[in-house]
Design a protein around this motif. Structure first.
Motif, PDB file in Angstrom:
ATOM      1  N   VAL A  91      10.425   1.645  -3.691  1.00  0.00           N
ATOM      2  CA  VAL A  91       9.334   2.482  -3.627  1.00  0.00           C
ATOM      3  C   VAL A  91       8.276   2.749  -4.818  1.00  0.00           C
ATOM      4  O   VAL A  91       7.090   2.805  -4.777  1.00  0.00           O
ATOM      5  CB  VAL A  91       9.769   3.844  -2.953  1.00  0.00           C
ATOM      6  N   TYR A 128       0.870   4.315  -1.806  1.00  0.00           N
ATOM      7  CA  TYR A 128       2.078   4.912  -1.006  1.00  0.00           C
ATOM      8  C   TYR A 128       1.818   5.196   0.347  1.00  0.00           C
ATOM      9  O   TYR A 128       1.254   5.861   0.732  1.00  0.00           O
ATOM     10  CB  TYR A 128       2.650   6.085  -1.746  1.00  0.00           C
ATOM     11  N   ASN A 173       5.131   6.378  -7.863  1.00  0.00           N
ATOM     12  CA  ASN A 173       4.486   6.476  -6.410  1.00  0.00           C
ATOM     13  C   ASN A 173       4.822   7.760  -5.986  1.00  0.00           C
ATOM     14  O   ASN A 173       4.103   8.638  -5.318  1.00  0.00           O
ATOM     15  CB  ASN A 173       4.729   5.250  -5.606  1.00  0.00           C
ATOM     16  N   ILE A 174       6.092   8.100  -5.852  1.00  0.00           N
ATOM     17  CA  ILE A 174       6.771   9.167  -5.461  1.00  0.00           C
ATOM     18  C   ILE A 174       6.314  10.564  -5.895  1.00  0.00           C
ATOM     19  O   ILE A 174       6.061  11.750  -5.269  1.00  0.00           O
ATOM     20  CB  ILE A 174       8.308   9.147  -5.437  1.00  0.00           C
ATOM     21  N   ASN A 217       4.970  -1.929  -8.301  1.00  0.00           N
ATOM     22  CA  ASN A 217       4.357  -1.099  -7.229  1.00  0.00           C
ATOM     23  C   ASN A 217       3.325  -0.276  -7.348  1.00  0.00           C
ATOM     24  O   ASN A 217       2.946   0.495  -6.377  1.00  0.00           O
ATOM     25  CB  ASN A 217       5.833  -0.264  -6.445  1.00  0.00           C
ATOM     26  N   ALA A 254       7.785   5.380   4.687  1.00  0.00           N
ATOM     27  CA  ALA A 254       8.946   5.734   3.838  1.00  0.00           C
ATOM     28  C   ALA A 254       9.772   6.549   4.746  1.00  0.00           C
ATOM     29  O   ALA A 254      10.792   6.586   5.115  1.00  0.00           O
ATOM     30  CB  ALA A 254       8.579   6.705   2.765  1.00  0.00           C
ATOM     31  N   MET A 302      10.017  12.673  -1.131  1.00  0.00           N
ATOM     32  CA  MET A 302       9.049  11.590  -1.042  1.00  0.00           C
ATOM     33  C   MET A 302       8.527  11.555   0.493  1.00  0.00           C
ATOM     34  O   MET A 302       7.730  11.050   0.662  1.00  0.00           O
ATOM     35  CB  MET A 302       9.826  10.377  -1.601  1.00  0.00           C
ATOM     36  N   HIS A 353       2.750  11.157  -4.989  1.00  0.00           N
ATOM     37  CA  HIS A 353       2.833  11.735  -3.720  1.00  0.00           C
ATOM     38  C   HIS A 353       2.994  13.215  -3.710  1.00  0.00           C
ATOM     39  O   HIS A 353       2.598  14.128  -3.054  1.00  0.00           O
ATOM     40  CB  HIS A 353       3.527  10.909  -2.748  1.00  0.00           C
TER      41      HIS A 353
END
Lengths: 414, 162
Positions: free
Chosen positions: A304, A11, A308-309, A6, A16, A392, A312
């Motif tokens: 996810v 994102y 990425n989390i 991913n 989400a 997230m 972010h």
């Protein structure tokens, strides 16, 4: 791994957010702005579905019945253990012990490993930024054993002071217990280096991962930590379930934590033979639904992507820090170079509790108080802080709402 | 998402004013009787572990009368104002009147009883009636009062509201 796959997909925070039913409806009549993720995170629908599915379709006790449902429940429970094994890259599912949460995981180690290997005059080394759950279990142990609890200091930014640690790691140190990430300050500790130095001197290390596991990929074998504790409810999973990871050779040596069903192979009134790992440490019916729900949370996080989390959240942290720094009457507590998305602060002339009440009235949930880290508050000479901790699903609009809320606080206290 | 100022701002502000009344804010900024009484014959410490509020209450009790009363400590606006206004209201009162005032104040801010105390009879302290809408803040408002009662009873050790 799914997470790696991913990496290149951008994102989408709005997408989400839609995974979390709590953001789809007003809470207390308002759109929820939830900035208390270090206390607990909200739960995605997939986790709720997993809990519902277990209770409606699979409910049975595990490791006991020969009937269909018990087999299904056992399989789901053990599948979750396998998911966690992969998430943290443990060598074997035997190293994954289901517990209530980080607190119980640490107590387990103190009461088993600690009781066996810490003696009179020995030392347990912790840091100045520990949560009470990584202080009190060691205090209890040290008091019982006549051992000494030593505390490595932090600097004004709230960072671990490695040189001091090097000095305090002595010939009597039997265990280092250190938080991976400070809950009150957000400081990310250099656990890899901390572990390496301790191992050079033959000392095992427990990492309190309660504030780490939800923010970054964790590889226990790369870290080479001996124990790693975390809670399900801070990583978008259910409450009442958590994990103790421990190296198999240590678990083999350790006495059981609690006695009861499931942790035995055979029992007579004369002698009991303990069950093999990991069951030796899981006495009684465990939180089966919780473990299954946690497995669903692990799947969700991996779909996810923790990278990425993390990216972010780091963006939000930078944005929030910049915005709060620009306010003359705000002082950020905890300014370590490396942080997770936690911003603790004090506002001149207004007690954090008053900030919390006023923000709450506007639908903004933050944590105020000492964050179960009273020694940290004492270090900074403050009774409490206001803490915004981002997860997230938080957005820049949430940070704007916080700033707007702080203006409302000032209006009341003008 | 984001702040909806029009929708949120107006009614909420008046709501919050019920809690943070001008008198309360004034006592928070300029707490009265905020000092130690060196030769106080009654003294207790109060602590609210939830928010880290700590205060000490000093009482000079003579022939069963509160001759002088003061406090020092740190706390939120509600707990500081409550302590300040408590000291003002209890000076010159008898020990039993002070304890009675504690009961009345406690009722005022919790209002669990079917017959809430007459706010008007509470005098200035009636400004704290807004606290009952904020259950988590009740402990802030009552900390000084619990501490005062402990001082009168000469309870040993610190008082905690948890």
């Amino acid at each position: 791994m799914t997470a790696a796959a991913n990496k290149n997909i951008p994102y989408d925070v709005e997408k989400a957010r839609r995974d979390f039913p709590i953001f789809c409806e007003p809470v207390n009549g308002k759109q929820l702005i939830y900035l208390d993720n270090a206390a607990t995170t909200q739960k995605p629908q997939v986790v709720l579905d997993a809990l519902m599915h277990f209770y409606t379709r699979e409910c049975a006790n595990i490791h006991r019945g020969v009937h269909y449902l018990s087999e299904r429940a056992t399989e789901s429970y053990e599948t979750s253990r396998a998911k966690i094994t992969r998430l943290i890259n443990a060598a074997s599912p035997n190293e994954i012990i289901f517990v209530r949460g980080s607190t119980e995981a640490i107590n387990l180690v103190a009461q088993t490993y600690g009781k066996m290997f810490v003696g009179s005059g020995d030392e347990v080394l912790i840091s100045a930024m520990e949560h009470h759950s990584n202080i009190v279990p060691w205090q209890i142990l040290c008091e019982e054993k006549g051992a000494r609890l030593r505390v490595t200091p932090m600097n004004d930014a709230g960072e671990f002071v490695f040189e001091q640690y090097e000095r305090m790691l002595g010939p009597r140190t039997r265990l280092v217990a250190i938080t991976g990430v400070s809950n009150a300050l957000g400081t990310v500790n250099p656990v890899s280096e901390i572990i390496k130095l301790a191992h050079d001197r033959g000392v095992p290390v427990l990492v309190d991962g309660a504030q780490m596991i939800q923010h970054m990929p964790v590889d226990v074998r790369a870290l080479d930590c001996d124990f790693f504790a975390f809670s399900g409810h801070k990583m978008y999973g259910p409450t009442g379930i958590g994990v103790l990871y421990a190296k198999e050779r240590l678990l083999e040596k350790m006495p059981p934590y609690q006695g009861g069903g499931d942790m035995i192979t055979s029992v007579t009134f004369e002698k009991t033979i303990y069950n093999k790992l990991p069951y030796k440490f899981e006495a009684g019916t465990p939180n089966v639904a919780g473990a299954i729900g946690l497995g669903a949370a692990v799947d969700y996080l991996q779909s996810v992507g923790l990278e990425n989390i993390s990216a972010h959240e780091q963006e939000l942290l930078a944005c929030g820090t910049l915005a709060l720094q620009a306010l003359d009457d705000v002082r950020i507590i905890g300014t370590a170079k490396e942080k997770t998305s936690v911003i603790s602060f004090v506002l001149e002339g207004v007690h954090p509790h008053d900030i919390g009440t006023i923000l709450d009235k506007h639908g903004i949930a933050i944590r105020t108080g000492h964050h179960c880290a009273q020694p940290v508050m004492e270090f900074y000479g403050i009774p409490a802080t206001a803490r915004a901790s981002l997860g997230m699903y938080n957005t820049k609009e949430d940070i704007e709402a916080l700033l707007w809320g702080l203006r409302k606080v000032r209006e009341v206290f003008r | 998402m984001g702040p909806q100022k029009g929708k949120r701002g107006v009614p909420l502000m008046s709501d919050l004013r019920d809690l943070y009344q001008e008198v309360i804010l004034d006592h928070h900024k300029k707490p009265r009787n905020f000092h130690k009484i060196e030769h106080a014959n009654r003294r207790a410490e109060g602590y609210n572990p939830l928010c880290g509020d700590k205060l000490s209450v000093y009482i000079q009790l003579e022939n069963g009368i509160v001759k002088d009363i003061s406090f020092v400590g740190t706390g939120c606006a509600i707990s500081t104002a409550s302590a300040s206004m408590m000291t003002e209201s209890l000076k010159g009162k008898s020990e039993s009147e002070a304890k009675e005032a504690f009961e009345k104040f406690h009722q005022l801010v919790t209002n669990h009883s079917d017959s809430p105390p007459d706010a008007a009879a509470m005098g200035k302290l009636a400004v704290f009636s807004g606290v009952r809408e904020y259950p988590v803040r009740v402990k802030c408002a009552t900390l000084a009062w619990h501490t005062m009662r402990a001082a009168l009873d000469q309870s040993q050790g610190a008082v905690a509201t948890e």
